[in-house]
Design a protein around this motif. Sequence first.
Motif, PDB file in Angstrom:
ATOM      1  N   PHE A  43      -2.772   8.398  10.445  1.00 44.13           N
ATOM      2  CA  PHE A  43      -2.414   9.071   9.183  1.00 44.13           C
ATOM      3  C   PHE A  43      -2.754   8.143   8.017  1.00 44.13           C
ATOM      4  CE2 PHE A  43       0.584   9.703   5.654  1.00 44.13           C
ATOM      5  CZ  PHE A  43       0.361  11.045   5.370  1.00 44.13           C
ATOM      6  N   PRO A  89      -4.928  12.786   6.219  1.00 43.72           N
ATOM      7  CA  PRO A  89      -5.826  13.678   5.489  1.00 43.72           C
ATOM      8  C   PRO A  89      -6.904  12.943   4.684  1.00 43.72           C
ATOM      9  CG  PRO A  89      -3.733  13.457   4.332  1.00 43.72           C
ATOM     10  CD  PRO A  89      -3.584  12.716   5.621  1.00 43.72           C
ATOM     11  N   GLU A 102      -0.177   4.953   2.127  1.00 45.05           N
ATOM     12  CA  GLU A 102       0.402   4.621   3.428  1.00 45.05           C
ATOM     13  C   GLU A 102      -0.633   4.905   4.514  1.00 45.05           C
ATOM     14  OE1 GLU A 102       2.118   7.596   2.014  1.00 45.05           O
ATOM     15  OE2 GLU A 102       2.940   6.236   0.529  1.00 45.05           O
ATOM     16  N   SER A 154      -2.441   8.624   3.891  1.00 45.92           N
ATOM     17  CA  SER A 154      -1.946   9.588   2.907  1.00 45.92           C
ATOM     18  C   SER A 154      -3.004   9.900   1.846  1.00 45.92           C
ATOM     19  CB  SER A 154      -0.687   9.049   2.239  1.00 45.92           C
ATOM     20  OG  SER A 154      -0.981   7.886   1.512  1.00 45.92           O
ATOM     21  N   PRO A 155      -2.911  11.088   1.222  1.00 38.99           N
ATOM     22  CA  PRO A 155      -3.951  11.495   0.267  1.00 38.99           C
ATOM     23  C   PRO A 155      -4.158  10.493  -0.863  1.00 38.99           C
ATOM     24  CG  PRO A 155      -2.502  13.337   0.751  1.00 38.99           C
ATOM     25  CD  PRO A 155      -1.893  12.141   1.408  1.00 38.99           C
ATOM     26  N   ASP A 156      -3.083   9.837  -1.287  1.00 43.17           N
ATOM     27  CA  ASP A 156      -3.217   8.886  -2.394  1.00 43.17           C
ATOM     28  C   ASP A 156      -3.546   7.481  -1.906  1.00 43.17           C
ATOM     29  OD1 ASP A 156      -0.621   8.863  -1.245  1.00 43.17           O
ATOM     30  OD2 ASP A 156       0.029   7.545  -2.853  1.00 43.17           O
TER      31      ASP A 156
END
Lengths: 180, 290
Positions: free
Chosen positions: A120, A47, A127, A122-124
């Motif tokens: 992928f 994302p 990863e 991750s939003p933060d």
Amino acid sequence: MKLLSKTLTAVMLSATGVAILVARCGDLSVLAASLPKVVLSAEGLAPRTIEQRTGEVVTHDYAQAWQDLAGALDANRADLLGDYITGEAKTRLTQRISDQKKTGLRTLLVDNGHQVKAVFYSPDGGEMQLEDRVQLGIKITDGEKTIYSADVTQKYLVLMTPGADRWYLRSLESVPDKAF
Amino acid sequence: MKSMGRTIFHLSAVFLASALPVFAQAPALQAPATVTAGQSFAIRGSGRGTFYLVGPSHVLKQNVDARQEIAIAGPDVSTSGSYQAILCSSDGCINTTFQVLPAAPNRLSFLLHPSRVPVNTPNAVNGTAIVSDRFHNTVIAPAKVDFRLSLAGEDISSRSVQSVRGIGWFEIGSRPKQGALQVTAALNDTTEPRVIQQVASEACGLRMSATPGPHAVTLQTEPIRDCAGNPLPDGTIVSFTKTDAAGKSTVDTPIKKDKATAKFEVSGPAHISVACGEALGNEISFAGRP
């Protein structure tokens, strides 16, 4: 903030010229005499989108991790794994090297290049998952005797996580051909 | 003619019968294409020599007389990935490759971000769960992951996602009320709880009042709260700034019991303002010595 896009210009990664990142058609590529060739595609990554500099670093550090693991499996030296490999990937490779030592085996990997797709992030930003399609020459020896030799195309599911100054290879799992 | 044919048939049968043991002893290896991690199985082989099993995290070497099956114990294939089975004899080495697939999903690695978050902030909370089996192999097949969120005094809300390539994630805004937000990732009977501290957001409607004294003016704010009415935590810095003929001077003071106080000497016309984070409060003007 510059996002990894289809129009990237060539970027010199280090002043020493150890590795050169070349952007082409949305890909980041590591070309170097010493590092395996890694071409990273981040199209459709979600994302979180990836910034150009992050893409460059991930590409370089993943190539570096492969160089380290190839050196470690060839020399049976787990201490070569420490700089860019951590977590489960390091645990598994360390165990493999320990077993190789016990049985007198060595594995020589000829790395003929990686087609990597970031799938992928991750939003933060903690990863990043990659799919890697790698061309490998594998030679396994027992003492002086070659017991296995093959050129293979292997697929890996990869998890990279950021550290203070680099991205670490945290998980490296070979997956079936049809996995992606 | 008929007896000659019978003789040829008999000779062929004798030849084949004598040849069969030779073929049967030629080394061969046959493994299933896929095996589940941690499950024992057998590799069918024939021949005598040294058998190797080379996997991502394990190497096995043993002498075998592989006229029967080579038994592979579950712990030897606990790591998913590609394995080479190799049998070396005096004639050379033969090999076969097989894939070990992850076992049933029953573990979660759950990362929740951040550890503290202001209330009422859109998309401020996110979590990523990685689905694996009991051997830490990432389970690529889709699995249902539930994220349950609960804050004291509120109903539990949940969100279900299907993992993709072993990863399930969510993103939500923080709740309006401060306190410990418990977020639990669940996969079948496996749960991984984490806690985020929801704290008051920016101050809202910041106001102070002044009490003149013999040598200085004492400034005190009203209880400092965010727009949802949550008190800002003690220790949050509030800045009082005096502007007069001498210039600007600022006193930073922490909130204690919801309020912040400061003292200024005022010897002439002056303005005093108050701010907390991005929130500006009221100004008080003085004509001269209080």
